[in-house]
Design a protein around this motif. Sequence first.
Motif, PDB file in Angstrom:
ATOM      1  N   MET A   1       0.853  -1.177   0.000  1.00 48.97           N
ATOM      2  CA  MET A   1       0.000   0.000   0.000  1.00 48.97           C
ATOM      3  C   MET A   1       0.896   1.236   0.000  1.00 48.97           C
ATOM      4  SD  MET A   1      -2.896   0.907   2.795  1.00 48.97           S
ATOM      5  CE  MET A   1      -3.789   2.396   2.707  1.00 48.97           C
ATOM      6  N   PRO A   2       0.543   2.208  -0.842  1.00 47.08           N
ATOM      7  CA  PRO A   2       1.319   3.449  -0.838  1.00 47.08           C
ATOM      8  C   PRO A   2       1.192   4.165   0.502  1.00 47.08           C
ATOM      9  CG  PRO A   2      -0.413   3.487  -2.525  1.00 47.08           C
ATOM     10  CD  PRO A   2      -0.530   2.214  -1.789  1.00 47.08           C
ATOM     11  N   ASP A   3       2.092   5.093   0.751  1.00 46.55           N
ATOM     12  CA  ASP A   3       2.043   5.889   1.978  1.00 46.55           C
ATOM     13  C   ASP A   3       0.981   6.968   1.794  1.00 46.55           C
ATOM     14  OD1 ASP A   3       2.640   6.851   4.476  1.00 46.55           O
ATOM     15  OD2 ASP A   3       4.331   8.046   3.779  1.00 46.55           O
ATOM     16  N   VAL A   4      -0.220   6.726   2.358  1.00 50.64           N
ATOM     17  CA  VAL A   4      -1.367   7.616   2.190  1.00 50.64           C
ATOM     18  C   VAL A   4      -1.602   8.381   3.486  1.00 50.64           C
ATOM     19  CG1 VAL A   4      -3.845   7.740   1.694  1.00 50.64           C
ATOM     20  CG2 VAL A   4      -2.423   6.046   0.528  1.00 50.64           C
ATOM     21  N   THR A   5      -1.814   9.683   3.365  1.00 55.06           N
ATOM     22  CA  THR A   5      -2.211  10.503   4.506  1.00 55.06           C
ATOM     23  C   THR A   5      -3.727  10.625   4.458  1.00 55.06           C
ATOM     24  OG1 THR A   5      -0.140  11.742   4.397  1.00 55.06           O
ATOM     25  CG2 THR A   5      -1.962  12.754   5.622  1.00 55.06           C
ATOM     26  N   TRP A   6      -4.408  10.031   5.457  1.00 47.17           N
ATOM     27  CA  TRP A   6      -5.868   9.997   5.482  1.00 47.17           C
ATOM     28  C   TRP A   6      -6.420  11.165   6.276  1.00 47.17           C
ATOM     29  CZ3 TRP A   6      -8.169   6.747   2.283  1.00 47.17           C
ATOM     30  CH2 TRP A   6      -7.486   5.603   1.878  1.00 47.17           C
ATOM     31  N   GLU A   7      -7.507  11.770   5.788  1.00 49.40           N
ATOM     32  CA  GLU A   7      -8.233  12.810   6.520  1.00 49.40           C
ATOM     33  C   GLU A   7      -9.161  12.146   7.533  1.00 49.40           C
ATOM     34  OE1 GLU A   7     -10.318  15.320   3.783  1.00 49.40           O
ATOM     35  OE2 GLU A   7      -8.482  15.922   2.752  1.00 49.40           O
ATOM     36  N   GLU A   8      -9.762  12.958   8.393  1.00 46.31           N
ATOM     37  CA  GLU A   8     -10.754  12.446   9.331  1.00 46.31           C
ATOM     38  C   GLU A   8     -11.930  11.878   8.537  1.00 46.31           C
ATOM     39  OE1 GLU A   8     -10.580  12.174  12.714  1.00 46.31           O
ATOM     40  OE2 GLU A   8      -8.509  12.738  12.354  1.00 46.31           O
ATOM     41  N   PRO A   9     -12.607  10.848   9.061  1.00 45.74           N
ATOM     42  CA  PRO A   9     -13.742  10.259   8.330  1.00 45.74           C
ATOM     43  C   PRO A   9     -14.891  11.243   8.148  1.00 45.74           C
ATOM     44  CG  PRO A   9     -13.045   8.840  10.144  1.00 45.74           C
ATOM     45  CD  PRO A   9     -12.306  10.129  10.291  1.00 45.74           C
ATOM     46  N   PHE A  10     -15.555  11.120   7.007  1.00 44.32           N
ATOM     47  CA  PHE A  10     -16.803  11.814   6.746  1.00 44.32           C
ATOM     48  C   PHE A  10     -17.895  10.781   6.945  1.00 44.32           C
ATOM     49  CE2 PHE A  10     -20.318  12.289   3.763  1.00 44.32           C
ATOM     50  CZ  PHE A  10     -20.824  13.494   4.184  1.00 44.32           C
ATOM     51  N   CYS A  11     -18.809  11.038   7.868  1.00 46.48           N
ATOM     52  CA  CYS A  11     -19.863  10.077   8.177  1.00 46.48           C
ATOM     53  C   CYS A  11     -21.227  10.674   7.862  1.00 46.48           C
ATOM     54  CB  CYS A  11     -19.812   9.669   9.646  1.00 46.48           C
ATOM     55  SG  CYS A  11     -18.280   8.822  10.082  1.00 46.48           S
ATOM     56  N   GLY A  12     -21.984   9.950   7.049  1.00 48.50           N
ATOM     57  CA  GLY A  12     -23.358  10.335   6.773  1.00 48.50           C
ATOM     58  C   GLY A  12     -24.262   9.661   7.784  1.00 48.50           C
ATOM     59  N   GLU A  13     -25.531   9.561   7.457  1.00 51.42           N
ATOM     60  CA  GLU A  13     -26.460   8.888   8.344  1.00 51.42           C
ATOM     61  C   GLU A  13     -26.156   7.389   8.367  1.00 51.42           C
ATOM     62  OE1 GLU A  13     -30.538   9.799   7.648  1.00 51.42           O
ATOM     63  OE2 GLU A  13     -30.083  11.887   7.216  1.00 51.42           O
ATOM     64  N   GLY A  14     -26.410   6.756   9.497  1.00 56.37           N
ATOM     65  CA  GLY A  14     -26.160   5.325   9.613  1.00 56.37           C
ATOM     66  C   GLY A  14     -24.682   5.038   9.727  1.00 56.37           C
ATOM     67  N   ASN A  15     -24.234   4.005   9.056  1.00 59.40           N
ATOM     68  CA  ASN A  15     -22.849   3.557   9.149  1.00 59.40           C
ATOM     69  C   ASN A  15     -22.018   3.940   7.934  1.00 59.40           C
ATOM     70  OD1 ASN A  15     -23.295   2.325  11.635  1.00 59.40           O
ATOM     71  ND2 ASN A  15     -24.078   0.487  10.655  1.00 59.40           N
ATOM     72  N   SER A  16     -22.422   4.949   7.198  1.00 55.57           N
ATOM     73  CA  SER A  16     -21.730   5.341   5.980  1.00 55.57           C
ATOM     74  C   SER A  16     -20.593   6.306   6.289  1.00 55.57           C
ATOM     75  CB  SER A  16     -22.712   5.993   5.003  1.00 55.57           C
ATOM     76  OG  SER A  16     -23.778   5.142   4.726  1.00 55.57           O
ATOM     77  N   CYS A  17     -19.424   5.781   6.644  1.00 53.04           N
ATOM     78  CA  CYS A  17     -18.263   6.617   6.950  1.00 53.04           C
ATOM     79  C   CYS A  17     -17.162   6.343   5.931  1.00 53.04           C
ATOM     80  CB  CYS A  17     -17.733   6.335   8.352  1.00 53.04           C
ATOM     81  SG  CYS A  17     -18.864   6.822   9.658  1.00 53.04           S
ATOM     82  N   TYR A  18     -16.659   7.430   5.341  1.00 52.34           N
ATOM     83  CA  TYR A  18     -15.625   7.324   4.324  1.00 52.34           C
ATOM     84  C   TYR A  18     -14.443   8.200   4.699  1.00 52.34           C
ATOM     85  CZ  TYR A  18     -19.492   5.340   1.797  1.00 52.34           C
ATOM     86  OH  TYR A  18     -20.557   4.560   1.435  1.00 52.34           O
ATOM     87  N   ARG A  19     -13.268   7.812   4.203  1.00 52.74           N
ATOM     88  CA  ARG A  19     -12.068   8.618   4.415  1.00 52.74           C
ATOM     89  C   ARG A  19     -11.452   8.940   3.068  1.00 52.74           C
ATOM     90  NH1 ARG A  19      -8.457   6.785   9.370  1.00 52.74           N
ATOM     91  NH2 ARG A  19      -8.045   9.008   9.334  1.00 52.74           N
ATOM     92  N   ILE A  20     -10.915  10.134   2.962  1.00 56.92           N
ATOM     93  CA  ILE A  20     -10.218  10.597   1.772  1.00 56.92           C
ATOM     94  C   ILE A  20      -8.746  10.730   2.129  1.00 56.92           C
ATOM     95  CG2 ILE A  20     -10.034  12.489   0.097  1.00 56.92           C
ATOM     96  CD1 ILE A  20     -12.719  11.045   0.028  1.00 56.92           C
ATOM     97  N   GLY A  21      -7.886  10.345   1.204  1.00 57.16           N
ATOM     98  CA  GLY A  21      -6.460  10.459   1.454  1.00 57.16           C
ATOM     99  C   GLY A  21      -5.713  10.890   0.211  1.00 57.16           C
ATOM    100  N   VAL A  22      -4.444  11.211   0.403  1.00 58.63           N
ATOM    101  CA  VAL A  22      -3.572  11.612  -0.701  1.00 58.63           C
ATOM    102  C   VAL A  22      -2.179  11.042  -0.429  1.00 58.63           C
ATOM    103  CG1 VAL A  22      -2.933  13.835   0.334  1.00 58.63           C
ATOM    104  CG2 VAL A  22      -2.857  13.564  -2.141  1.00 58.63           C
ATOM    105  N   ASP A  23      -1.473  10.676  -1.503  1.00 56.82           N
ATOM    106  CA  ASP A  23      -0.106  10.191  -1.331  1.00 56.82           C
ATOM    107  C   ASP A  23       0.882  11.265  -1.784  1.00 56.82           C
ATOM    108  OD1 ASP A  23       0.111  10.067  -4.138  1.00 56.82           O
ATOM    109  OD2 ASP A  23      -0.054   7.894  -4.215  1.00 56.82           O
ATOM    110  N   GLY A  24       2.153  10.977  -1.678  1.00 60.34           N
ATOM    111  CA  GLY A  24       3.200  11.929  -2.025  1.00 60.34           C
ATOM    112  C   GLY A  24       3.261  12.277  -3.503  1.00 60.34           C
ATOM    113  N   ASP A  25       2.644  11.443  -4.362  1.00 60.72           N
ATOM    114  CA  ASP A  25       2.627  11.696  -5.799  1.00 60.72           C
ATOM    115  C   ASP A  25       1.402  12.481  -6.237  1.00 60.72           C
ATOM    116  OD1 ASP A  25       5.022  10.316  -6.187  1.00 60.72           O
ATOM    117  OD2 ASP A  25       3.981   8.392  -6.413  1.00 60.72           O
ATOM    118  N   GLY A  26       0.522  12.840  -5.274  1.00 60.06           N
ATOM    119  CA  GLY A  26      -0.669  13.605  -5.606  1.00 60.06           C
ATOM    120  C   GLY A  26      -1.870  12.770  -5.987  1.00 60.06           C
TER     121      GLY A  26
END
Length: 66
Positions: A1-26
């Motif tokens: 797995m690449p070295d990804v910097t993850w943001e805090e999770p975005f959670c909608g209603e229920g159990n729908s939680c997602y995270r966005i990340g970016v690596d050193g290559d953009g």
Amino acid sequence: MPDVTWEEPFCGEGNSCYRIGVDGDGNSYIAVAGAEAAYLTDSAESLRQLIRDIKAGKADHLLGDE
């Protein structure tokens, strides 16, 4: 797995939680919170549009009945 910097999770209603990340290559990543090893990668703009569509309710049919 690449070295990804993850943001805090975005959670909608229920159990729908997602995270966005970016690596050193953009590269951008999106994953279900807690399962960051199973991610999608694409351009930052493609993932931004996906998030905009989810927030607009255009992808509710993908989220299930939970």
